[in-house]
Design a protein around this motif. Structure first.
Motif, short mmCIF file in Angstrom:
data_model
loop_
_atom_site.label_atom_id
_atom_site.label_comp_id
_atom_site.label_asym_id
_atom_site.label_seq_id
_atom_site.Cartn_x
_atom_site.Cartn_y
_atom_site.Cartn_z
N MET A 1 0.85 -1.17 0.00
CA MET A 1 0.00 0.00 0.00
C MET A 1 0.90 1.24 0.00
N SER A 2 0.61 2.16 -0.87
CA SER A 2 1.42 3.36 -0.90
C SER A 2 0.58 4.56 -0.46
N LEU A 3 1.19 5.39 0.30
CA LEU A 3 0.54 6.60 0.79
C LEU A 3 1.09 7.80 0.03
N ASP A 4 0.25 8.78 -0.20
CA ASP A 4 0.75 10.00 -0.82
C ASP A 4 0.75 11.12 0.22
N ARG A 5 1.16 12.29 -0.20
CA ARG A 5 1.33 13.39 0.74
C ARG A 5 0.01 13.80 1.38
N SER A 6 -1.09 13.69 0.65
CA SER A 6 -2.38 14.07 1.24
C SER A 6 -2.76 13.13 2.38
N ASP A 7 -2.44 11.82 2.23
CA ASP A 7 -2.70 10.88 3.32
C ASP A 7 -1.87 11.23 4.55
N ILE A 8 -0.61 11.57 4.32
CA ILE A 8 0.28 11.94 5.42
C ILE A 8 -0.22 13.21 6.10
N ASP A 9 -0.69 14.16 5.31
CA ASP A 9 -1.20 15.40 5.88
C ASP A 9 -2.43 15.13 6.75
N LYS A 10 -3.30 14.20 6.32
CA LYS A 10 -4.47 13.84 7.12
C LYS A 10 -4.06 13.16 8.42
N ILE A 11 -3.11 12.24 8.31
CA ILE A 11 -2.62 11.54 9.50
C ILE A 11 -1.97 12.52 10.47
N ALA A 12 -1.17 13.42 9.94
CA ALA A 12 -0.50 14.42 10.79
C ALA A 12 -1.53 15.31 11.47
N HIS A 13 -2.60 15.67 10.75
CA HIS A 13 -3.65 16.50 11.36
C HIS A 13 -4.34 15.75 12.49
N LEU A 14 -4.67 14.48 12.26
CA LEU A 14 -5.32 13.68 13.30
C LEU A 14 -4.43 13.49 14.52
N ALA A 15 -3.13 13.35 14.28
CA ALA A 15 -2.18 13.16 15.38
C ALA A 15 -1.70 14.48 15.96
N ARG A 16 -2.20 15.57 15.41
CA ARG A 16 -1.80 16.92 15.84
C ARG A 16 -0.29 17.12 15.76
N LEU A 17 0.27 16.70 14.62
CA LEU A 17 1.69 16.88 14.36
C LEU A 17 1.88 17.98 13.33
N ALA A 18 2.84 18.83 13.58
CA ALA A 18 3.17 19.89 12.62
C ALA A 18 4.38 19.42 11.82
N ILE A 19 4.14 19.03 10.56
CA ILE A 19 5.24 18.58 9.71
C ILE A 19 5.30 19.47 8.48
N THR A 20 6.50 19.61 7.96
CA THR A 20 6.72 20.43 6.78
C THR A 20 6.45 19.62 5.52
N PRO A 21 6.25 20.26 4.37
CA PRO A 21 6.05 19.51 3.13
C PRO A 21 7.22 18.58 2.79
N GLU A 22 8.42 18.99 3.15
CA GLU A 22 9.59 18.13 2.90
C GLU A 22 9.51 16.86 3.75
N GLN A 23 9.11 17.03 5.00
CA GLN A 23 8.97 15.87 5.88
C GLN A 23 7.81 14.99 5.43
N SER A 24 6.77 15.59 4.90
CA SER A 24 5.60 14.84 4.46
C SER A 24 5.96 13.82 3.38
N ALA A 25 6.78 14.21 2.44
CA ALA A 25 7.20 13.28 1.38
C ALA A 25 8.03 12.14 1.95
N ARG A 26 8.91 12.43 2.88
CA ARG A 26 9.74 11.39 3.48
C ARG A 26 8.88 10.44 4.32
N TYR A 27 7.94 11.00 5.11
CA TYR A 27 7.06 10.16 5.92
C TYR A 27 6.17 9.28 5.04
N ALA A 28 5.75 9.80 3.90
CA ALA A 28 4.92 9.00 2.98
C ALA A 28 5.69 7.77 2.52
#
Length: 95
Positions: A1-28
């Motif tokens: 299963m592959s996640l994209d940046r929008s999935d990571i942004d949703k997960i970060a919002h639910l977890a109340r994490l502030a991540i940058t767009p650069e980190q979002s790609a790496r976390y994906a």
């Protein structure tokens, strides 16, 4: 299963994490690798494997249950501010 940046942004919002767009790609990429590994482990047939309480087949050596310190209850009760019937009396906290 592959996640994209929008999935990571949703997960970060639910977890109340502030991540940058650069980190979002790496976390994906990292989370996609983890989910791929979980899917791979889920595909293994474990029907003949007996569940274990511990991953190692070892027996823990236990020492005998013996008192090793002298009984100092009388000493500790003598230096306590308030005792009654062998119990420590403490101020009431809740009404």
């Amino acid at each position: 299963m592959s996640l994209d940046r929008s999935d990571i942004d949703k997960i970060a919002h639910l977890a109340r994490l502030a991540i940058t767009p650069e980190q979002s790609a790496r976390y994906a990429a990292d989370l996609s690798n983890i989910l791929t590994l979980v899917a791979q482990m889920d595909s293994v047939d474990t029907s003949g494997v007996e569940p274990m309480a511990h991953p190692l087949h070892m027996v823990q050596r236990l020492r005998p249950d013996e008192a090793r310190e002298p009984d100092q209850r009388a000493h500790f009760q003598s230096i306590a501010p308030l005792t009654e019937g062998g119990l420590y009396l403490v101020p009431k906290v809740l009404d």
